[in-house]
Design a protein around this motif. Structure first.
Motif, PDB file in Angstrom:
ATOM      1  N   ALA A   1      43.471  -4.346  90.673  1.00  0.00           N
ATOM      2  CA  ALA A   1      42.809  -5.610  90.335  1.00  0.00           C
ATOM      3  C   ALA A   1      41.434  -5.675  90.997  1.00  0.00           C
ATOM      4  CB  ALA A   1      43.675  -6.784  90.788  1.00  0.00           C
ATOM      5  N   TYR A   2      41.372  -5.235  92.267  1.00  0.00           N
ATOM      6  CA  TYR A   2      40.101  -5.235  92.993  1.00  0.00           C
ATOM      7  C   TYR A   2      39.083  -4.325  92.294  1.00  0.00           C
ATOM      8  CZ  TYR A   2      36.822  -3.417  96.462  1.00  0.00           C
ATOM      9  OH  TYR A   2      35.685  -2.971  97.094  1.00  0.00           O
ATOM     10  N   LEU A   3      39.540  -3.118  91.899  1.00  0.00           N
ATOM     11  CA  LEU A   3      38.636  -2.173  91.224  1.00  0.00           C
ATOM     12  C   LEU A   3      38.112  -2.737  89.918  1.00  0.00           C
ATOM     13  CD1 LEU A   3      39.716   1.564  91.205  1.00  0.00           C
ATOM     14  CD2 LEU A   3      37.651   0.531  92.118  1.00  0.00           C
ATOM     15  N   SER A   4      38.994  -3.459  89.178  1.00  0.00           N
ATOM     16  CA  SER A   4      38.588  -3.972  87.868  1.00  0.00           C
ATOM     17  C   SER A   4      37.529  -5.062  88.005  1.00  0.00           C
ATOM     18  CB  SER A   4      39.798  -4.505  87.111  1.00  0.00           C
ATOM     19  OG  SER A   4      40.170  -5.766  87.623  1.00  0.00           O
ATOM     20  N   SER A   5      37.425  -5.663  89.216  1.00  0.00           N
ATOM     21  CA  SER A   5      36.429  -6.734  89.397  1.00  0.00           C
ATOM     22  C   SER A   5      35.052  -6.152  89.689  1.00  0.00           C
ATOM     23  CB  SER A   5      36.857  -7.646  90.547  1.00  0.00           C
ATOM     24  OG  SER A   5      36.742  -6.946  91.775  1.00  0.00           O
ATOM     25  N   LYS A   6      35.010  -4.842  90.018  1.00  0.00           N
ATOM     26  CA  LYS A   6      33.707  -4.245  90.339  1.00  0.00           C
ATOM     27  C   LYS A   6      33.092  -3.604  89.098  1.00  0.00           C
ATOM     28  CE  LYS A   6      33.987  -1.428  93.692  1.00  0.00           C
ATOM     29  NZ  LYS A   6      33.775  -0.673  94.920  1.00  0.00           N
TER      30      LYS A   6
ATOM     31  N   GLN B   1      35.708  -9.857  73.533  1.00  0.00           N
ATOM     32  CA  GLN B   1      34.964 -10.288  74.714  1.00  0.00           C
ATOM     33  C   GLN B   1      35.566  -9.592  75.928  1.00  0.00           C
ATOM     34  OE1 GLN B   1      32.403 -12.430  74.984  1.00  0.00           O
ATOM     35  NE2 GLN B   1      32.275 -12.855  72.793  1.00  0.00           N
ATOM     36  N   VAL B   2      35.155  -8.319  76.119  1.00  0.00           N
ATOM     37  CA  VAL B   2      35.851  -7.488  77.102  1.00  0.00           C
ATOM     38  C   VAL B   2      35.699  -8.030  78.520  1.00  0.00           C
ATOM     39  CG1 VAL B   2      35.996  -5.198  78.093  1.00  0.00           C
ATOM     40  CG2 VAL B   2      35.712  -5.467  75.653  1.00  0.00           C
ATOM     41  N   LYS B   3      34.533  -8.591  78.831  1.00  0.00           N
ATOM     42  CA  LYS B   3      34.280  -9.011  80.215  1.00  0.00           C
ATOM     43  C   LYS B   3      35.252 -10.110  80.660  1.00  0.00           C
ATOM     44  CE  LYS B   3      30.530  -9.710  83.385  1.00  0.00           C
ATOM     45  NZ  LYS B   3      29.279 -10.415  83.647  1.00  0.00           N
ATOM     46  N   ALA B   4      35.398 -11.129  79.820  1.00  0.00           N
ATOM     47  CA  ALA B   4      36.313 -12.225  80.159  1.00  0.00           C
ATOM     48  C   ALA B   4      37.750 -11.702  80.247  1.00  0.00           C
ATOM     49  CB  ALA B   4      36.209 -13.328  79.106  1.00  0.00           C
TER      50      ALA B   4
ATOM     51  N   ILE C   1      38.575  -9.972  83.493  1.00  0.00           N
ATOM     52  CA  ILE C   1      38.811 -10.905  84.601  1.00  0.00           C
ATOM     53  C   ILE C   1      40.228 -11.466  84.515  1.00  0.00           C
ATOM     54  CG2 ILE C   1      38.103 -13.112  85.598  1.00  0.00           C
ATOM     55  CD1 ILE C   1      35.227 -12.401  84.613  1.00  0.00           C
ATOM     56  N   VAL C   2      40.615 -11.902  83.300  1.00  0.00           N
ATOM     57  CA  VAL C   2      41.948 -12.480  83.114  1.00  0.00           C
ATOM     58  C   VAL C   2      43.027 -11.441  83.463  1.00  0.00           C
ATOM     59  CG1 VAL C   2      43.580 -13.398  81.423  1.00  0.00           C
ATOM     60  CG2 VAL C   2      41.170 -14.096  81.353  1.00  0.00           C
TER      61      VAL C   2
ATOM     62  N   VAL D   1      45.967 -11.372  86.358  1.00  0.00           N
ATOM     63  CA  VAL D   1      47.384 -11.157  86.050  1.00  0.00           C
ATOM     64  C   VAL D   1      47.942 -10.034  86.933  1.00  0.00           C
ATOM     65  CG1 VAL D   1      48.996 -10.323  84.283  1.00  0.00           C
ATOM     66  CG2 VAL D   1      47.236 -11.999  83.676  1.00  0.00           C
ATOM     67  N   ILE D   2      47.195  -8.925  87.037  1.00  0.00           N
ATOM     68  CA  ILE D   2      47.645  -7.788  87.846  1.00  0.00           C
ATOM     69  C   ILE D   2      47.759  -8.176  89.313  1.00  0.00           C
ATOM     70  CG2 ILE D   2      46.952  -5.493  88.664  1.00  0.00           C
ATOM     71  CD1 ILE D   2      45.858  -4.914  85.918  1.00  0.00           C
ATOM     72  N   LEU D   3      46.766  -8.954  89.793  1.00  0.00           N
ATOM     73  CA  LEU D   3      46.777  -9.403  91.188  1.00  0.00           C
ATOM     74  C   LEU D   3      48.037 -10.220  91.486  1.00  0.00           C
ATOM     75  CD1 LEU D   3      45.122  -9.654  93.860  1.00  0.00           C
ATOM     76  CD2 LEU D   3      44.231 -11.797  92.940  1.00  0.00           C
ATOM     77  N   VAL D   4      48.337 -11.203  90.599  1.00  0.00           N
ATOM     78  CA  VAL D   4      49.513 -12.062  90.792  1.00  0.00           C
ATOM     79  C   VAL D   4      50.794 -11.223  90.771  1.00  0.00           C
ATOM     80  CG1 VAL D   4      50.877 -13.934  89.781  1.00  0.00           C
ATOM     81  CG2 VAL D   4      48.377 -14.099  89.857  1.00  0.00           C
ATOM     82  N   MET D   5      50.866 -10.276  89.818  1.00  0.00           N
ATOM     83  CA  MET D   5      52.042  -9.405  89.743  1.00  0.00           C
ATOM     84  C   MET D   5      52.192  -8.576  91.016  1.00  0.00           C
ATOM     85  SD  MET D   5      51.955  -7.913  85.902  1.00  0.00           S
ATOM     86  CE  MET D   5      52.948  -8.664  84.601  1.00  0.00           C
ATOM     87  N   GLY D   6      51.056  -8.111  91.553  1.00  0.00           N
ATOM     88  CA  GLY D   6      51.079  -7.315  92.780  1.00  0.00           C
ATOM     89  C   GLY D   6      51.667  -8.105  93.932  1.00  0.00           C
ATOM     90  N   ILE D   7      51.188  -9.368  94.083  1.00  0.00           N
ATOM     91  CA  ILE D   7      51.687 -10.217  95.166  1.00  0.00           C
ATOM     92  C   ILE D   7      53.188 -10.474  94.982  1.00  0.00           C
ATOM     93  CG2 ILE D   7      51.537 -12.533  96.166  1.00  0.00           C
ATOM     94  CD1 ILE D   7      48.489 -12.399  95.368  1.00  0.00           C
ATOM     95  N   GLU D   8      53.598 -10.697  93.730  1.00  0.00           N
ATOM     96  CA  GLU D   8      55.009 -10.974  93.470  1.00  0.00           C
ATOM     97  C   GLU D   8      55.886  -9.750  93.743  1.00  0.00           C
ATOM     98  OE1 GLU D   8      55.172 -13.302  89.881  1.00  0.00           O
ATOM     99  OE2 GLU D   8      57.349 -13.505  90.131  1.00  0.00           O
ATOM    100  N   MET D   9      55.370  -8.552  93.382  1.00  0.00           N
ATOM    101  CA  MET D   9      56.134  -7.329  93.667  1.00  0.00           C
ATOM    102  C   MET D   9      56.341  -7.173  95.173  1.00  0.00           C
ATOM    103  SD  MET D   9      57.047  -5.593  90.907  1.00  0.00           S
ATOM    104  CE  MET D   9      57.286  -3.852  91.243  1.00  0.00           C
TER     105      MET D   9
END
Lengths: 278, 140
Positions: free
Chosen positions: A115-120, A250-253, A256-257, A261-269
């Motif tokens: 998720a972090y990589l996808s934000s860069k 609209q690939v950019k938006a 981000i979405v 989603v990946i970040l939330v799933m990561g925290i839940e895992m």
């Protein structure tokens, strides 16, 4: 819930995962395991087995389209596959030894890193420094098509890239994912490949890496036909459809979405792993 | 000696070598596409049969209890599929999918042989060995 209902739900969910994976370039495999385990309560080992199958399907399906464009470098890919397949065998072995809780926590951290990589933003590295002499010996330096004609590139830090690829293989075999995030780290940042070359070569390698651990998973009985079938067909259909609509989206938006989603799933895992609920 | 050969090889004009690379890549691309199409078709057909006969049964995926042994090895999957057991047919589709990238690696050996690139023939053989080792369940 009976088999028919479960098949339709998993098939639909996998279609969406494959679609988002193709549109954002993050790959659908990474969300299959959390989807199956967190949302449907499937055992982690079955989920990883099904996800590996989906990873092979999308990688092979997309590679057919990529190779014609002439970006991928089969020598770099084949050389690094020594590291990824060996790592994948190691990862598949580890998956049989480690508890599902530990695997879930590792999975969570990999999701958060993705998720972090996808934000860069993607950086393109230029070739201003000396290439690695090993890259010359291994005939890795090549050229790729750009709008201004063929452009030469040189390859750096082959040893570091090889080591990171081994790690990518271990994670792929342990978690049933394509490990795109680690492969980007190895090829973009360490080996300094132009990102069109690194993305297509990495995609090219993902199927071989996943096949190296899928054999072990099959022999261990982790690949269930009733579960892997809708996952494979759903992800494949979703990613092929995603590749078709890529231009209009609209690939950019979306990135981000999907990143959130990946970040939330990561925290839940991680939470489920620590709480012993997986 | 090996290294001398190798240096001579890299002085071949880039255009001719590029052409071969591109041709190889197109064949590989088609190989992958055909493999995926066949695998998906077999898995889909198996899935239809599976849902017709087991669609209203209740699955249990919450607890892990490894697949029955015929579905866990290459030989077992093939014999289950030949006896037209629906789960065996699906598993055959999945096996064909796993074999697709392995076939790609095997084909690359011939491509590198044709280019007389011995270094990469060896590299590819190593990768193929790991893949077959995995598929055989570590019994190679």
């Amino acid at each position: 819930m009976n088999y028919l209902e479960l098949t339709l739900i998993i098939g639909g969910g996998s279609f969406v995962a494959g679609l988002l994976g193709a549109l954002t370039g993050l790959g659908g495999g990474v969300v299959i395991v959390p989807l199956l385990t967190l949302a449907l309560g499937v055992d982690l080992r079955y989920a990883i087995g099904a996800s590996l199958i989906a990873v092979i399907a999308t990688s092979s399906g997309a590679a057919a389209a990529y190779v014609k464009e002439g970006y991928s470098n089969i020598r770099i890919g084949m050389f690094l596959e020594i590291a990824t397949t060996l790592g994948a065998l190691g990862g598949a072995f580890l998956a049989g030894v480690l508890s599902t809780q530990v695997i879930a926590v590792i999975f969570g951290f990999v999701l958060i890193y993705s998720a972090y990589l996808s934000s860069k933003p993607k950086e393109d590295h230029s070739n201003d420094i000396q290439p690695d002499p090993l890259a010359v010996r291994l005939r890795m330096n090549s050229s790729y098509p750009t709008s201004e004609g063929m452009k030469q590139y040189t390859v750096h830090n082959v040893g570091t890239g090889f080591g990171l690829m081994g790690l990518a293989g271990v994670l792929s075999g342990l978690l049933g994912i394509g490990s795109g995030a680690v492969k980007v780290l190895a090829m973009d940042h360490a080996m300094r490949l132009p990102f069109k070359v690194s993305t297509t070569t990495s995609n090219f390698m993902i199927g071989v890496t996943a096949a190296a651990s899928a054999g072990v998973y099959l022999n261990r009985g982790y690949i269930d036909p009733g579960l892997a079938m809708p996952v494979m067909l759903g992800v494949l259909a979703g990613s092929l459809f995603g590749a078709r609509v890529l231009m209009a989206a609209q690939v950019k938006a979306l990135r981000i979405v999907f990143g959130i989603v990946i970040l939330v799933m990561g925290i839940e895992m991680i939470y489920n792993g620590l709480a012993g609920k997986i | 000696m090996e290294e001398k050969n190798f240096r001579n090889k890299s002085s071949v004009s880039p255009e001719s070598s590029k052409w071969t690379d591109l041709r190889v890549e197109i064949i590989i691309g088609n190989l992958l596409r055909i493999g995926v199409i066949i695998a998906a078709t077999v898995a889909f057909l198996g899935g239809v049969f599976f849902l017709i006969s087991h669609g209203i049964e209740k699955p249990n995926y919450h607890f892990f209890n490894s697949e029955p042994s015929p579905l866990r090895s290459v030989g077992g999957v093939i014999s289950e599929a030949i006896s037209l057991h629906s789960s065996g047919i699906i598993q055959l589709g999945l096996l064909l999918l796993i074999l697709t990238p392995i076939a790609r690696v095997a084909f690359s050996i011939f491509a590198f042989l044709e280019e007389k690139d011995h270094l990469y023939v060896i590299v590819t053989l190593i990768v193929l060995t790991f893949l077959l080792f995995s598929l055989s369940g570590g019994k190679l």
